[in-house]
Write an enzyme that holds these catalytic residues in place. Structure first.
Site, PDB file in Angstrom:
ATOM      1  N   GLU A 156      39.672  22.877  46.269  1.00 55.87           N
ATOM      2  CA  GLU A 156      40.328  22.929  47.580  1.00 55.87           C
ATOM      3  C   GLU A 156      39.362  22.864  48.765  1.00 55.87           C
ATOM      4  OE1 GLU A 156      42.884  26.368  47.312  1.00 55.87           O
ATOM      5  OE2 GLU A 156      43.970  25.548  45.605  1.00 55.87           O
ATOM      6  N   GLU A 262      47.548  20.997  37.863  1.00 54.18           N
ATOM      7  CA  GLU A 262      48.234  22.304  37.959  1.00 54.18           C
ATOM      8  C   GLU A 262      49.742  22.114  38.197  1.00 54.18           C
ATOM      9  OE1 GLU A 262      46.276  24.960  40.695  1.00 54.18           O
ATOM     10  OE2 GLU A 262      44.290  24.215  40.179  1.00 54.18           O
TER      11      GLU A 262
HETATM   12  C1  XIL Z   1      46.288  31.139  40.850  1.00 55.29           C
HETATM   13  C2  XIL Z   1      46.587  31.909  39.575  1.00 55.29           C
HETATM   14  O1  XIL Z   1      47.591  31.237  38.826  1.00 55.29           O
HETATM   15  C3  XIL Z   1      47.048  33.306  39.924  1.00 55.29           C
HETATM   16  O2  XIL Z   1      47.226  34.048  38.722  1.00 55.29           O
HETATM   17  C4  XIL Z   1      46.006  33.966  40.805  1.00 55.29           C
HETATM   18  O3  XIL Z   1      46.502  35.221  41.203  1.00 55.29           O
HETATM   19  C5  XIL Z   1      45.734  33.117  42.040  1.00 55.29           C
HETATM   20  O4  XIL Z   1      45.304  31.818  41.651  1.00 55.29           O
HETATM   21  N1  XIL Z   1      45.494  26.589  42.977  1.00 55.29           N
HETATM   22  C6  XIL Z   1      44.460  26.878  42.128  1.00 55.29           C
HETATM   23  C7  XIL Z   1      44.585  27.965  41.134  1.00 55.29           C
HETATM   24  O5  XIL Z   1      43.473  26.132  42.068  1.00 55.29           O
HETATM   25  O6  XIL Z   1      43.334  28.566  40.811  1.00 55.29           O
HETATM   26  C8  XIL Z   1      45.559  29.031  41.603  1.00 55.29           C
HETATM   27  O7  XIL Z   1      45.769  29.882  40.498  1.00 55.29           O
HETATM   28  C9  XIL Z   1      46.872  28.376  42.038  1.00 55.29           C
HETATM   29  C10 XIL Z   1      46.636  27.430  43.181  1.00 55.29           C
END
Ligand code: XIL
Length: 352
Positions: A156, A262
């Site tokens: 990000e 994701e």
């Molecule tokens: C999220 C996890 O799923 C949660 O369990 C944690 O509390 C916060 O992070 N984008 C990303 C991930 O790159 O690392 C994030 O994952 C969700 C958004």
């Protein structure tokens, strides 16, 4: 039975069905395992806690061939306040992947949201900061060398609105070169892993996508060891048709590997839209994403990862993102039954 009697029975059943009296619930979907249908690895974000559930493990192993640690491989878990590293949880994920023949995708090395104490202590001394930065990346990426097939090296980097890049400790200390520097040390740690930049809203925000691609172009021009682009694909169910395809097309034009990294489609928000309509939107988007990735040359199809296995495992069902508490963002429902989104994913791949 006379035709007229048959007609009477048929019409009364039809009438009863209309009144919901004789409706039988739709037959549960039975689908081939996701990984059998896909022309690319199908991944899931997993956690040590979820792995304690045998039903979860069975569903995961039946359908997925790659895993990403939901949080166990993140800096918040590994880097201790005294500057030491704890790999206990990360190693459990890596061990599970190894024991079950699953590809392991590393997530993530550098993320704007972290500004941990050990780095803040050296923020004023650029060479000390870079030594600590290098030390962390070399230690983490180096630990899974030979097992991790790829790493989200910087997560990000683009500002929320797409106007430029995030302000963060890493950029304050090293300038925007923090991205190329992270890639350099990750490559030094692991000569084989595919090194990714990973970001979100690249489908819904063309400006953010353009800013992301400007960074990619700069990195490629300077010969940074960037091997892939992750588009997180956290979507809302009403995303316009074609937006995913346009994003994957633009990202793939770089020639780099593409990771739908994701995937989930939230049902939260848009109160005027029915849950059924949102689940239809979710299925439509799952099909479009599958089709777009499958349409790439095989060398560019890194993986399709859903951010969780069952709805109840999703980050969108747990604080602080839990919203109304009954989101249903993934391919499998709380009981592990495949949903329309899984069927649409497989149907799209059957057409590819
Ligand atoms: C999220 C996890 O799923 C949660 O369990 C944690 O509390 C916060 O992070 N984008 C990303 C991930 O790159 O690392 C994030 O994952 C969700 C958004």
């Amino acid at each position: 039975m006379t035709p007229s009697r048959r007609a009477v029975i048929a019409s009364s059943l039809a009438l009863a069905a209309c009144r919901g009296q004789a409706q039988t619930p739709p037959a549960p979907l039975t689908l081939p395992p996701l990984k059998r249908v896909a022309p690319f690895p199908v991944g899931a974000a997993i956690s040590v806690g979820a792995l304690e559930d045998p039903a979860y493990r069975a569903l995961l192993l039946a359908n997925f061939s790659q895993v990403t640690a939901d949080w166990e491989m993140k800096m918040e878990q590994i880097l201790q306040s005294d500057g030491t590293f704890s790999f206990a949880k990360a190693d459990l994920i890596a061990e599970f992947a190894r024991e079950n023949g699953l590809r392991l995708h590393g997530h993530n090395l550098i993320w704007y949201i972290y500004s941990p104490e050990p780095f803040q202590r050296v923020a004023g001394d650029r060479s000390a900061f870079e030594r600590a930065y290098a030390n962390y990346i070399l230690a983490v990426a180096g630990r899974y060398r030979g097992q991790a097939v790829g790493w989200d090296v910087v997560n990000e980097p683009v500002a929320e609105d797409g106007e430029g890049y995030r302000d963060c400790l890493w950029r304050q200390a090293l300038g925007m070169n923090y991205v190329a520097t992270a890639l350099k040390y990750a490559r030094q740690a692991d000569p084989e892993a595919v090194l990714f930049l990973n970001d979100y809203n690249l489908e819904s925000n063309p400006k953010k996508r353009a800013t992301f691609l400007r960074l990619v172009e700069d990195l490629m021009k300077q010969g940074a060891p960037l091997g892939g682009l992750g588009t997180q694909t956290h979507l809302e169910a009403d995303l316009a048709p074609g937006a995913i395809k346009a994003a994957i097309r633009d990202l793939a034009a770089t020639g780099l590997k593409i990771h739908v990294s994701e995937f989930d489609v939230t049902l939260q928000g848009h109160p005027l839209t029915s849950r059924a309509a949102k689940l239809n939107g979710q299925a439509r988007l799952a099909g479009e994403a599958a089709e777009a990735l499958a349409a790439l040359p095989s060398a560019q199809r890194y993986a399709f990862t859903t951010w969780g296995v069952r709805d109840k495992d999703s980050w969108l069902r747990h604080a602080p993102n839990a919203g109304d508490g009954d989101d249903s963002p993934l391919f499998f429902d709380d009981d592990g039954r495949p949903k329309a989104a899984a069927a649409a994913f497989e149907r799209a791949l059957g057409r590819s």
